[in-house]
Scaffold this motif. Structure first.
Motif, mmCIF file in Angstrom:
data_model
loop_
_atom_site.group_PDB
_atom_site.id
_atom_site.type_symbol
_atom_site.label_atom_id
_atom_site.label_comp_id
_atom_site.label_asym_id
_atom_site.label_seq_id
_atom_site.Cartn_x
_atom_site.Cartn_y
_atom_site.Cartn_z
ATOM 1 N N SER A 84 0.837 -1.127 -0.071
ATOM 2 C CA SER A 84 0.079 -0.007 0.072
ATOM 3 C C SER A 84 0.563 1.108 0.073
ATOM 4 C CB SER A 84 -0.826 -0.049 1.209
ATOM 5 O OG SER A 84 -0.181 0.014 2.420
ATOM 6 N N HIS A 136 -2.642 6.053 -2.508
ATOM 7 C CA HIS A 136 -3.458 5.070 -3.418
ATOM 8 C C HIS A 136 -4.214 4.113 -2.415
ATOM 9 C CE1 HIS A 136 -2.124 7.052 -6.876
ATOM 10 N NE2 HIS A 136 -0.825 6.796 -6.656
ATOM 11 N N THR A 142 -2.281 -1.025 -2.893
ATOM 12 C CA THR A 142 -2.094 -1.223 -4.524
ATOM 13 C C THR A 142 -1.837 -2.829 -4.828
ATOM 14 O OG1 THR A 142 0.181 -0.686 -4.055
ATOM 15 C CG2 THR A 142 -1.291 1.128 -4.493
ATOM 16 N N ARG A 181 -9.754 0.907 -2.546
ATOM 17 C CA ARG A 181 -10.297 1.584 -3.898
ATOM 18 C C ARG A 181 -9.401 1.592 -4.911
ATOM 19 N NH1 ARG A 181 -7.491 5.239 -0.600
ATOM 20 N NH2 ARG A 181 -6.268 6.609 -1.516
ATOM 21 N N SER A 182 -8.150 1.328 -4.942
ATOM 22 C CA SER A 182 -7.411 1.097 -5.863
ATOM 23 C C SER A 182 -7.239 -0.193 -6.729
ATOM 24 C CB SER A 182 -5.869 1.436 -5.682
ATOM 25 O OG SER A 182 -5.732 3.024 -5.384
ATOM 26 N N LYS A 197 -11.074 11.144 -1.761
ATOM 27 C CA LYS A 197 -9.937 10.369 -2.256
ATOM 28 C C LYS A 197 -10.171 9.731 -3.493
ATOM 29 C CE LYS A 197 -7.316 9.269 1.865
ATOM 30 N NZ LYS A 197 -6.169 9.978 1.558
ATOM 31 N N MET A 223 -8.626 9.861 -8.079
ATOM 32 C CA MET A 223 -8.155 8.450 -8.646
ATOM 33 C C MET A 223 -8.245 8.670 -10.297
ATOM 34 S SD MET A 223 -10.437 5.559 -6.521
ATOM 35 C CE MET A 223 -9.784 4.416 -7.350
ATOM 36 N N ASP A 263 -7.596 6.715 -14.057
ATOM 37 C CA ASP A 263 -8.077 5.355 -14.881
ATOM 38 C C ASP A 263 -6.831 4.906 -15.276
ATOM 39 O OD1 ASP A 263 -7.689 6.876 -17.041
ATOM 40 O OD2 ASP A 263 -9.769 7.040 -17.676
#
Length: 225
Positions: A12, A16, A19, A62-63, A98, A102, A104
């Motif tokens: 992590s 982010h 990850t 979330r990532s 957050k 983000m 794409d």
């Protein structure tokens, strides 16, 4: 939730969240069956610890959850801005902030203006309502989320400026008397500056109105010891 978080997280970053996740833990399925289900309960004030943990899970992973899951969760995140619990509405605000930064796979914003626009009223009103909750008058997570939402929505915020700008001016008046939270104050000034930029780009004549409303407060701050 704690067990899944502990087992799944493999790497992590502060920016982010997680990850890298274990392939042995089916995060999307768990999110849909447990996290989303919890956030969909009608009463946002019921089981606040579970609500906070569910929101924290979304924010943490979330990532790696994927864009569709994150985007689908936006209405539930915004809905929890109304929660009475300081922790719950703070997590909701932090979550919203957050995901709005983000990107794409192509490096473009994941949450575009068009995606957020249908929830504009609920987001803006919910965030300002959160500031009126006990202990949240100077909640830096909420103010930072307001800044991000206005930045993402841009001209789509115009219908809400008649309510937002007097509120921001009122908050500025209060914090100028006793500036105690630098992060909150920073995001407040960023939000005011962004509001001026958005409004005056569309209505150049509004400059004089901003000067009339804000200059007395700026002069007070500059003359304070």
């Amino acid at each position: 939730i704690y067990l899944v978080t502990t087992l799944a997280a493999k790497g992590s970053t502060q920016k982010h969240g997680v990850t890298q996740a274990s392939t042995l833990v089916p995060l999307p399925q768990f999110c849909q069956s447990d996290i989303v289900l919890e956030l969909e309960r009608p009463n946002v004030n019921e089981f606040p610890v579970l609500k906070a943990d569910a929101l924290k899970f979304l924010m943490t992973f979330r990532s790696v959850l994927g864009g569709p899951i994150v985007i689908a969760a936006i209405p539930q995140i915004i809905r929890h801005l109304q929660a009475d619990s300081f922790v719950v509405h703070s997590y909701a605000a932090c979550n919203l902030e957050k995901i709005l930064i983000m990107k794409d796979a192509a490096g473009n914003p994941l949450i575009t203006q068009d995606i957020l626009a249908p929830f504009a009223s609920e987001a803006v009103c919910g965030l300002f309502q959160a500031l009126s909750k006990p202990n949240s008058g100077e909640n830096e997570y909420v103010m930072k989320a307001i800044m991000r939402v206005l930045n993402t929505l841009n001209e789509h915020t115009m219908p809400f400026m008649a309510v937002a700008l007097p509120k921001l001016t009122e908050i500025l008046t209060q914090v100028a008397k006793n500036p105690s939270k630098p992060h909150f104050n920073h995001y407040l000034f960023e939000t005011i500056a962004l509001s001026i930029k958005i409004v005056c780009k569309i209505e150049p004549n509004a400059v004089s109105s901003f000067e009339e409303a804000l200059f007395p407060q700026f002069q007070y701050i500059l003359q304070s010891d």
